[in-house]
Enzyme design. Structure first.
Site, PDB file in Angstrom:
ATOM      1  N   ASP A 179     -31.485 -54.275   8.241  1.00  0.00           N
ATOM      2  CA  ASP A 179     -32.792 -54.787   8.648  1.00  0.00           C
ATOM      3  C   ASP A 179     -33.068 -56.204   8.166  1.00  0.00           C
ATOM      4  O   ASP A 179     -34.056 -56.814   8.562  1.00  0.00           O
ATOM      5  CB  ASP A 179     -33.903 -53.863   8.112  1.00  0.00           C
ATOM      6  CG  ASP A 179     -33.838 -52.500   8.769  1.00  0.00           C
ATOM      7  OD1 ASP A 179     -33.676 -52.462   9.995  1.00  0.00           O
ATOM      8  OD2 ASP A 179     -33.925 -51.489   8.058  1.00  0.00           O
ATOM      9  N   HIS A 201     -37.572 -47.137   6.027  1.00  0.00           N
ATOM     10  CA  HIS A 201     -36.490 -46.807   6.966  1.00  0.00           C
ATOM     11  C   HIS A 201     -36.489 -47.880   8.066  1.00  0.00           C
ATOM     12  O   HIS A 201     -36.415 -49.073   7.770  1.00  0.00           O
ATOM     13  CB  HIS A 201     -36.757 -45.380   7.475  1.00  0.00           C
ATOM     14  CG  HIS A 201     -35.647 -44.734   8.238  1.00  0.00           C
ATOM     15  ND1 HIS A 201     -34.393 -45.261   8.349  1.00  0.00           N
ATOM     16  CD2 HIS A 201     -35.614 -43.568   8.951  1.00  0.00           C
ATOM     17  CE1 HIS A 201     -33.637 -44.453   9.081  1.00  0.00           C
ATOM     18  NE2 HIS A 201     -34.356 -43.420   9.471  1.00  0.00           N
ATOM     19  N   HIS A 256     -29.994 -49.808  -0.390  1.00  0.00           N
ATOM     20  CA  HIS A 256     -29.683 -48.686   0.493  1.00  0.00           C
ATOM     21  C   HIS A 256     -29.296 -47.486  -0.354  1.00  0.00           C
ATOM     22  O   HIS A 256     -28.671 -47.652  -1.395  1.00  0.00           O
ATOM     23  CB  HIS A 256     -28.519 -49.065   1.423  1.00  0.00           C
ATOM     24  CG  HIS A 256     -28.444 -48.190   2.625  1.00  0.00           C
ATOM     25  ND1 HIS A 256     -27.770 -46.998   2.618  1.00  0.00           N
ATOM     26  CD2 HIS A 256     -28.988 -48.323   3.850  1.00  0.00           C
ATOM     27  CE1 HIS A 256     -27.892 -46.441   3.813  1.00  0.00           C
ATOM     28  NE2 HIS A 256     -28.635 -47.221   4.573  1.00  0.00           N
TER      29      HIS A 256
HETATM   30  N1  CMC Z   1     -36.259 -54.527  -3.861  1.00  0.00           N
HETATM   31  C1  CMC Z   1     -36.390 -54.440  -5.208  1.00  0.00           C
HETATM   32  N2  CMC Z   1     -35.924 -53.420  -5.934  1.00  0.00           N
HETATM   33  C2  CMC Z   1     -35.306 -52.447  -5.296  1.00  0.00           C
HETATM   34  C3  CMC Z   1     -35.137 -52.457  -3.891  1.00  0.00           C
HETATM   35  C4  CMC Z   1     -35.637 -53.557  -3.160  1.00  0.00           C
HETATM   36  N3  CMC Z   1     -35.492 -53.636  -1.839  1.00  0.00           N
HETATM   37  N4  CMC Z   1     -34.492 -51.342  -3.496  1.00  0.00           N
HETATM   38  C5  CMC Z   1     -34.254 -50.645  -4.622  1.00  0.00           C
HETATM   39  N5  CMC Z   1     -34.744 -51.301  -5.698  1.00  0.00           N
HETATM   40  C6  CMC Z   1     -34.654 -50.906  -7.103  1.00  0.00           C
HETATM   41  C7  CMC Z   1     -35.608 -49.757  -7.409  1.00  0.00           C
HETATM   42  O1  CMC Z   1     -36.858 -50.225  -7.819  1.00  0.00           O
HETATM   43  C8  CMC Z   1     -34.840 -49.036  -8.495  1.00  0.00           C
HETATM   44  O2  CMC Z   1     -34.994 -49.778  -9.674  1.00  0.00           O
HETATM   45  P1  CMC Z   1     -35.106 -49.014 -11.108  1.00  0.00           P
HETATM   46  O3  CMC Z   1     -33.776 -48.352 -11.292  1.00  0.00           O
HETATM   47  O4  CMC Z   1     -35.397 -50.091 -12.096  1.00  0.00           O
HETATM   48  O5  CMC Z   1     -36.228 -48.030 -10.936  1.00  0.00           O
HETATM   49  C9  CMC Z   1     -33.387 -49.163  -8.080  1.00  0.00           C
HETATM   50  O6  CMC Z   1     -33.337 -50.377  -7.306  1.00  0.00           O
HETATM   51  C10 CMC Z   1     -32.864 -47.998  -7.254  1.00  0.00           C
HETATM   52  O7  CMC Z   1     -33.690 -47.882  -6.090  1.00  0.00           O
HETATM   53  P2  CMC Z   1     -34.206 -46.519  -5.481  1.00  0.00           P
HETATM   54  O8  CMC Z   1     -35.567 -46.753  -4.915  1.00  0.00           O
HETATM   55  O9  CMC Z   1     -34.034 -45.410  -6.463  1.00  0.00           O
HETATM   56  O10 CMC Z   1     -33.137 -46.313  -4.309  1.00  0.00           O
HETATM   57  P3  CMC Z   1     -33.281 -45.341  -3.080  1.00  0.00           P
HETATM   58  O11 CMC Z   1     -31.906 -44.960  -2.712  1.00  0.00           O
HETATM   59  O12 CMC Z   1     -34.246 -44.251  -3.345  1.00  0.00           O
HETATM   60  O13 CMC Z   1     -33.940 -46.287  -1.968  1.00  0.00           O
HETATM   61  C11 CMC Z   1     -34.230 -47.770  -0.184  1.00  0.00           C
HETATM   62  C12 CMC Z   1     -33.241 -46.893  -0.943  1.00  0.00           C
HETATM   63  C13 CMC Z   1     -33.560 -48.335   1.074  1.00  0.00           C
HETATM   64  C14 CMC Z   1     -35.438 -46.943   0.269  1.00  0.00           C
HETATM   65  C15 CMC Z   1     -34.699 -48.931  -1.116  1.00  0.00           C
HETATM   66  O14 CMC Z   1     -33.579 -49.708  -1.471  1.00  0.00           O
HETATM   67  C16 CMC Z   1     -35.783 -49.789  -0.470  1.00  0.00           C
HETATM   68  O15 CMC Z   1     -36.945 -49.450  -0.543  1.00  0.00           O
HETATM   69  N6  CMC Z   1     -35.392 -50.935   0.182  1.00  0.00           N
HETATM   70  C17 CMC Z   1     -36.362 -51.759   0.889  1.00  0.00           C
HETATM   71  C18 CMC Z   1     -36.684 -51.160   2.235  1.00  0.00           C
HETATM   72  C19 CMC Z   1     -35.550 -51.311   3.208  1.00  0.00           C
HETATM   73  O16 CMC Z   1     -34.956 -52.390   3.364  1.00  0.00           O
HETATM   74  N7  CMC Z   1     -35.243 -50.229   3.928  1.00  0.00           N
HETATM   75  C20 CMC Z   1     -34.203 -50.225   4.979  1.00  0.00           C
HETATM   76  C21 CMC Z   1     -33.044 -49.378   4.597  1.00  0.00           C
HETATM   77  S1  CMC Z   1     -31.604 -49.626   5.630  1.00  0.00           S
HETATM   78  C22 CMC Z   1     -32.019 -49.137   7.215  1.00  0.00           C
HETATM   79  C23 CMC Z   1     -32.680 -47.833   7.371  1.00  0.00           C
HETATM   80  O17 CMC Z   1     -32.376 -46.858   6.701  1.00  0.00           O
HETATM   81  O18 CMC Z   1     -33.533 -47.748   8.220  1.00  0.00           O
END
Ligand code: CMC
Length: 435
Positions: free
Chosen positions: A363, A268, A307
């Protein structure tokens, strides 16, 4: 006009049900009538991480994740970032309309009158180790405010609520600045109420021996816009914590301390700090392909990308990219921007990221600007928290005024042991433990 209902047939009983659809949703409680027998509890939905569950009706923030649109009270984020101050946007989020000049002046003055901290709060901050993470300090100091303002627990009294809102908006930059000065071993700087909200924050962060702090206008405006961009983002993890804790009628200080804790995680708000560490680790453009390979192999994440809601470019990231150039004209160029831009370019062309609709989020670029301004990475999420305070409070207030809301209390699907009798110590065998 087609009927706004959903027909469900339960194949276990061959019974059909008609369920109303309102605003594109069905009410989960309407599923309870679907039973196999009178003793049956009734059907529930299972939705870990709230992937498809609306927990409230809200009129504050709208996101169209496919189109990359973000509106506060109907106004596009781009227009607010161009024309407003952070306090104007805070007013908009909390009260639903943009303030008139007179309303804004009164609002800004009221908040300015609450920038001072009780000296004991200062002592609480002093008690932390010099290397304490400022998010821990922030959460603790905000929680401690609860003990200074016991009347804050009267959350149903609108006048009491307004006072705590003014206090929280007024004091959060002061706590953040004190946490920062504490980590550097510098004496604390008291608020200067001649300055604007953001300029005063800069004064409390950076004033040294000079009698009057002269904020750089470009940097003050950039920081103010960053606060606007972070001000609200509908039902994200920390806002959900704010609503959930607040639904127990805990006071706003303890409630917001919980929201700050939720924000601190690297998935987050903590992602901005993690992005900077990642860019430092990559070190040069030449190392990007090897890093992307590691991400695709699942060894690490590309922080600042992806996201839950945006499946398109995060509009906040686009604005932040522009601000970066303005900031660099004052501070000099942060070389990490070139690594970030190249990383973005490569990622946006790569099938792995394209297929998963992973774009830069808020971010990805913010930390590079904060670093250019002189902040250490530990402070980045604190800056996010200052901006988000307006949104947390607006969402908290909306929750308290919503007659449909009650204490948040999700259900579970229990998959553990059925009832069993206690086993005396001497009869116990070594069993495989569940984690
Ligand atoms: N790098 C590499 N792969 C990714 C990333 C990433 N940053 N984000 C998602 N994926 C992949 C993930 O591994 C999954 O792949 P697969 O379908 O093969 O398993 C697919 O994309 C879907 O991801 P998810 O984890 O199911 O998506 P989610 O909605 O649960 O997670 C998230 C959203 C923001 C937590 C995630 O994208 C992430 O961890 N990003 C990096 C951390 C980040 O930048 N967070 C800030 C978010 S924006 C500001 C805020 O909210 O504070």
């Amino acid at each position: 006009m087609p009927e706004e209902t959903l027909s469900i047939t339960d194949n276990r009983t061959a019974t059909s049900y008609t369920i109303p659809i309102e605003h594109g949703a069905i009410r989960a409680m309407d599923l309870r009538q679907i039973k196999t027998s009178p003793e049956d509890f009734g059907l529930m939905t299972y939705d870990p991480a709230f992937m498809n569950t609306a927990c409230c009706q809200s009129r504050i923030t709208y996101i169209d994740g496919d189109k990359g649109i973000l509106l506060y009270r109907g106004y596009p984020i781009e227009q607010l970032a161009e024309h407003c101050t952070y306090l104007e946007v805070a007013y908009l989020l909390l009260y639903g309309e943009l303030p008139t000049a007179a309303q804004l002046e009164e609002w800004a003055q009221a908040i300015t009158h609450h920038t001072m901290l009780h000296e004991n709060t200062k002592r609480i901050i002093e008690a932390f180790r010099h290397d304490a993470h400022p998010m821990g300090v922030l959460a603790s100091a905000v929680a401690a405010l609860s003990t200074f303002y016991p009347e804050a627990k009267n959350v149903h009294d609108p006048a009491v609520r307004r006072l705590q809102i003014l206090r929280l908006l007024g004091k959060i930059p002061t706590i953040a600045a004190y946490a920062y000065r504490h980590s550097l071993g510098y004496p604390y700087v008291y608020p200067d109420n001649d300055l604007s909200y953001t300029e005063n924050f800069m004064n409390m962060l950076w004033r040294m021996a000079e009698p009057k702090f002269q904020p750089n206008r470009t940097l003050a405006r950039a920081l103010d816009v960053l606060f606007i961009l972070h001000a609200d983002h509908e039902q994200n993890c920390s806002t959900n914590a704010m609503r959930s804790i607040g639904s127990s009628l805990a006071d706003p200080y303890l409630t917001m301390a919980g929201a700050i804790a939720a924000l601190s995680g690297p998935l987050h708000g903590g992602a901005n700090e993690a992005v900077l560490r990642m860019l430092n680790e990559i070190g040069s453009k030449d190392n990007i392909p090897a890093f992307i390979k590691k991400v695709k192999a699942g060894e690490c994440k590309l922080m600042g990308f992806g996201h839950r809601v945006y499946k398109n470019y995060d509009p906040r990231a686009r604005i932040i990219k522009q601000i970066a150039e303005e900031v660099f004209e004052v501070t000099g160029r942060n070389p990490l921007i070139d690594i970030a831009r190249e990383l973005e370019k490569i990622a946006l062309e790569d099938e792995y990221f394209v297929k998963r609709k992973l774009y830069p989020n808020v971010d990805f670029y913010s930390g590079i600007i904060y670093q250019a301004m002189g902040f250490r990475p530990e402070m980045f999420t604190v800056l996010f928290a200052i901006g988000r305070t307006a949104g947390w409070l607006a969402q908290w207030q909306e929750m308290l005024e919503d007659p449909a809301q009650k204490i948040a209390r999700p259900r579970q699907l229990y998959l553990g042991h059925a009832r069993r009798d206690f086993v005396p110590m001497e009869q116990r065998a070594v069993a495989e433990l569940v984690r």
